[in-house]
Design a protein around this motif. Sequence first.
Motif, PDB file in Angstrom:
ATOM      1  N   ASP A  30      98.972 121.664  79.756  1.00  0.00           N
ATOM      2  CA  ASP A  30      97.905 120.670  79.562  1.00  0.00           C
ATOM      3  C   ASP A  30      96.517 121.220  79.880  1.00  0.00           C
ATOM      4  O   ASP A  30      95.519 120.573  79.571  1.00  0.00           O
ATOM      5  CB  ASP A  30      98.166 119.437  80.447  1.00  0.00           C
ATOM      6  CG  ASP A  30      99.534 118.847  80.183  1.00  0.00           C
ATOM      7  OD1 ASP A  30      99.917 118.822  79.009  1.00  0.00           O
ATOM      8  OD2 ASP A  30     100.216 118.444  81.154  1.00  0.00           O
ATOM      9  N   VAL A  31      96.453 122.347  80.552  1.00  0.00           N
ATOM     10  CA  VAL A  31      95.153 122.862  80.982  1.00  0.00           C
ATOM     11  C   VAL A  31      94.881 124.176  80.259  1.00  0.00           C
ATOM     12  O   VAL A  31      95.662 125.124  80.367  1.00  0.00           O
ATOM     13  CB  VAL A  31      95.125 123.093  82.512  1.00  0.00           C
ATOM     14  CG1 VAL A  31      93.782 123.680  82.931  1.00  0.00           C
ATOM     15  CG2 VAL A  31      95.386 121.784  83.238  1.00  0.00           C
ATOM     16  N   GLU A  32      93.776 124.214  79.530  1.00  0.00           N
ATOM     17  CA  GLU A  32      93.444 125.413  78.780  1.00  0.00           C
ATOM     18  C   GLU A  32      93.173 126.580  79.736  1.00  0.00           C
ATOM     19  O   GLU A  32      92.403 126.429  80.690  1.00  0.00           O
ATOM     20  CB  GLU A  32      92.214 125.142  77.908  1.00  0.00           C
ATOM     21  CG  GLU A  32      92.063 126.167  76.798  1.00  0.00           C
ATOM     22  CD  GLU A  32      90.685 126.110  76.165  1.00  0.00           C
ATOM     23  OE1 GLU A  32      90.140 125.005  76.057  1.00  0.00           O
ATOM     24  OE2 GLU A  32      90.171 127.186  75.823  1.00  0.00           O
ATOM     25  N   GLY A  33      93.811 127.683  79.480  1.00  0.00           N
ATOM     26  CA  GLY A  33      93.576 128.858  80.305  1.00  0.00           C
ATOM     27  C   GLY A  33      94.517 128.966  81.503  1.00  0.00           C
ATOM     28  O   GLY A  33      94.428 129.913  82.276  1.00  0.00           O
ATOM     29  N   TRP A  34      95.422 127.993  81.667  1.00  0.00           N
ATOM     30  CA  TRP A  34      96.334 128.064  82.815  1.00  0.00           C
ATOM     31  C   TRP A  34      97.505 128.971  82.453  1.00  0.00           C
ATOM     32  O   TRP A  34      98.570 128.507  82.066  1.00  0.00           O
ATOM     33  CB  TRP A  34      96.799 126.662  83.200  1.00  0.00           C
ATOM     34  CG  TRP A  34      97.539 126.612  84.513  1.00  0.00           C
ATOM     35  CD1 TRP A  34      97.922 127.667  85.285  1.00  0.00           C
ATOM     36  CD2 TRP A  34      97.980 125.434  85.203  1.00  0.00           C
ATOM     37  NE1 TRP A  34      98.569 127.229  86.416  1.00  0.00           N
ATOM     38  CE2 TRP A  34      98.614 125.865  86.395  1.00  0.00           C
ATOM     39  CE3 TRP A  34      97.904 124.078  84.945  1.00  0.00           C
ATOM     40  CZ2 TRP A  34      99.167 124.953  87.305  1.00  0.00           C
ATOM     41  CZ3 TRP A  34      98.449 123.177  85.853  1.00  0.00           C
ATOM     42  CH2 TRP A  34      99.075 123.612  87.026  1.00  0.00           C
ATOM     43  N   ASP A  35      97.284 130.250  82.562  1.00  0.00           N
ATOM     44  CA  ASP A  35      98.352 131.211  82.309  1.00  0.00           C
ATOM     45  C   ASP A  35      98.778 131.828  83.633  1.00  0.00           C
ATOM     46  O   ASP A  35      98.304 131.429  84.696  1.00  0.00           O
ATOM     47  CB  ASP A  35      97.891 132.275  81.298  1.00  0.00           C
ATOM     48  CG  ASP A  35      96.613 132.972  81.754  1.00  0.00           C
ATOM     49  OD1 ASP A  35      96.312 132.940  82.966  1.00  0.00           O
ATOM     50  OD2 ASP A  35      95.913 133.543  80.902  1.00  0.00           O
TER      51      ASP A  35
END
Lengths: 77, 600
Positions: A30-35
């Motif tokens: 759900d959170v962009e960039g949460w890798d």
Amino acid sequence: MDLLPQLQTIFRDVFDNDDITISRETTAKDVEGWDSVQHVNLMLQIETEFRVRFSTAEMAYLKNVGDLVDLLAKKKG
Amino acid sequence: MSFADDYRSLREAGQTDKALALAREVLPRLDGPTAARAGKWILRDLATENPSQKPVRVLLLGQCTTQYLPPLLAAWAWHEGLILDIVDAEYDQILQTLLAQSEAPDLIVLLPWNQRLLAPGDRSPGARLADELEFWRLCWNQIARLQCKAIQIGYDWTGPGGTGYSLSNREGGDIALIREMNRQLLSALPPGTYFVDVESASASLGKHAFYDSRNHLLLRQPFSPDGLSLLARHVAAGIRALTAGRRKVLALDLDNTLWGGVIGETGPQGIAVGGTGLGEAFQLFQIQVKRLRETGILLVALSKNNEEDAKAAFLENDRMVLKLEDFSAFRASWNGKPGELRSVAKELNLGTDSFVFFDDNPAERAHMRAELPEVLTIEAPEDPADFVAALVEALPFETVGLTAADAERSRYYAEEQTRREALTISSSPEDYLRSLGMTARCHALDSSNLDRVTDLVTKTNQFNLTTKRHSRAEIETFAGTPGSVCFAVELADKFGDYGLIAVILALPEAEALRIDTWLMSCRAMGRTVEHFTLNEIARAGRTAGYQRLLAEYFPTAKNAPVASLLTSFGFSGDSPAELDLTSFTPLPHHLTGPAVPPQA
């Protein structure tokens, strides 16, 4: 104590996005960039702000924000 | 208000220049994670705010993951007054990147990690050292070809290894190996290269604080945030030394900086200097300053005092280590210090940016920073006992030494470069890859490797065609599906074993074989493993009777490295792309070894 508001501030800082709103159900998808990379950054930032320390296993596997809140609540006793 | 809040509100009020000045000033007081955030903001804001200042183009290459370093490097460089344009390479792609580099950056930073030097196995200590040194020599040759500046970071140990502390510094022990490695690196280093002694830098913070084993396990990056920040500080000092030269002048306050007390009130015999306790702290600081003087640093006294009172300390108190003649300029007056410093700079014919300012008074420091931000104003601690450490750890006078031996090595490298060109040893990426002696094995998926395979499927971002995050159970089902081609690739080279690094999950679809997942760990990238892998898919597919191989690329934020993989390997069409197995010719690669036939 409700930890979500404080966590939300950290999320917004780490992911550089003031529009992030998190709930217990929020996952990495759900959170962009949460890798995997930002995840460790996030956990280290939480460690600093909450003055806790996560084990490697705790850092590596979390299902969602709810898991994180429960983990923090447990650690803060 | 925290620094982060201050920065944000200044920026929102349209005062980004003030926000950046604040970041530059407070950086030494920030913890690692906050410094990293400051670095991100600096990277974002600095270029737009200072479009006229030319950035220093830095290429950062590491034997460990380097992607955490750029924000901190940008922050510490900004603390030094520099703007950086940083590019970093993939994990452990140093030589490949250098060999492929056609355009020279301004500066290349080389960051070793000890995984290969200390890898398990029966290589002798001598062979380990020689392997590492040979690797760096190849890198240095490329840097010589590119003719750019270089910073070589040293090796470090995080613990004494299996021998324990008592034996580790003896022959064959981990610490002995690391120290000998650094010694050999230093004596072979091309002239003009800045060396970062990370073994000492980490010791100054404490190894346990400098490193974080979780980061090593999860990110292939061994440093803690505080450690990373300190490493970046040392590298930034090197960038400063290489691009702007060593600073030349130390401007010093007198009262409560060189001695305890106010000389105008106590007289020359009443000040605290020498003896034990507080007076000794000031004396030790003077000894440190005197040694700087001996390395060529000019000293300037910058004091708000009557000149006669100030000079009396040097003339009448024989416990003073520093003498009047040690000072290149002596300014005791009631004028503002920035103005005095400017006039001294003019007198000495030096730029104000080659000045360092040390003053116990926070108001004077703030005044100096506000008027002359290019002067390195050191944050003097409250306790004079900490002055020496504060002066050293601010890294104000770091430099690249140049000696006769350096000049001789300069010739050696010029010759070495010609020799290598003549012999064409590792003069191309292909030669380098051949020299690695890589071997690969394909493994069918079973309970012995499913955990690792699942781990790769869950975590791999870059070399991942479809980024499908299958569960362990799903993968197991795929592997058991009749007609599927599922396998993992194990890689080793002459330096060690990399374990399982690639996963293929291909399933039957109509009459064709369709690649559901093709991924590879980033540490295997740039080694032609993907060429080998496609050959194996094709071989297994043909054996199972397939004529067509289908595959698809799903773009994500991270997997740009494989955007053109399918096209470059001869697939045609789109969603799905197709490869005719009947006419497929195996791709050339640099791996050898027994390929266990994947199940089909």
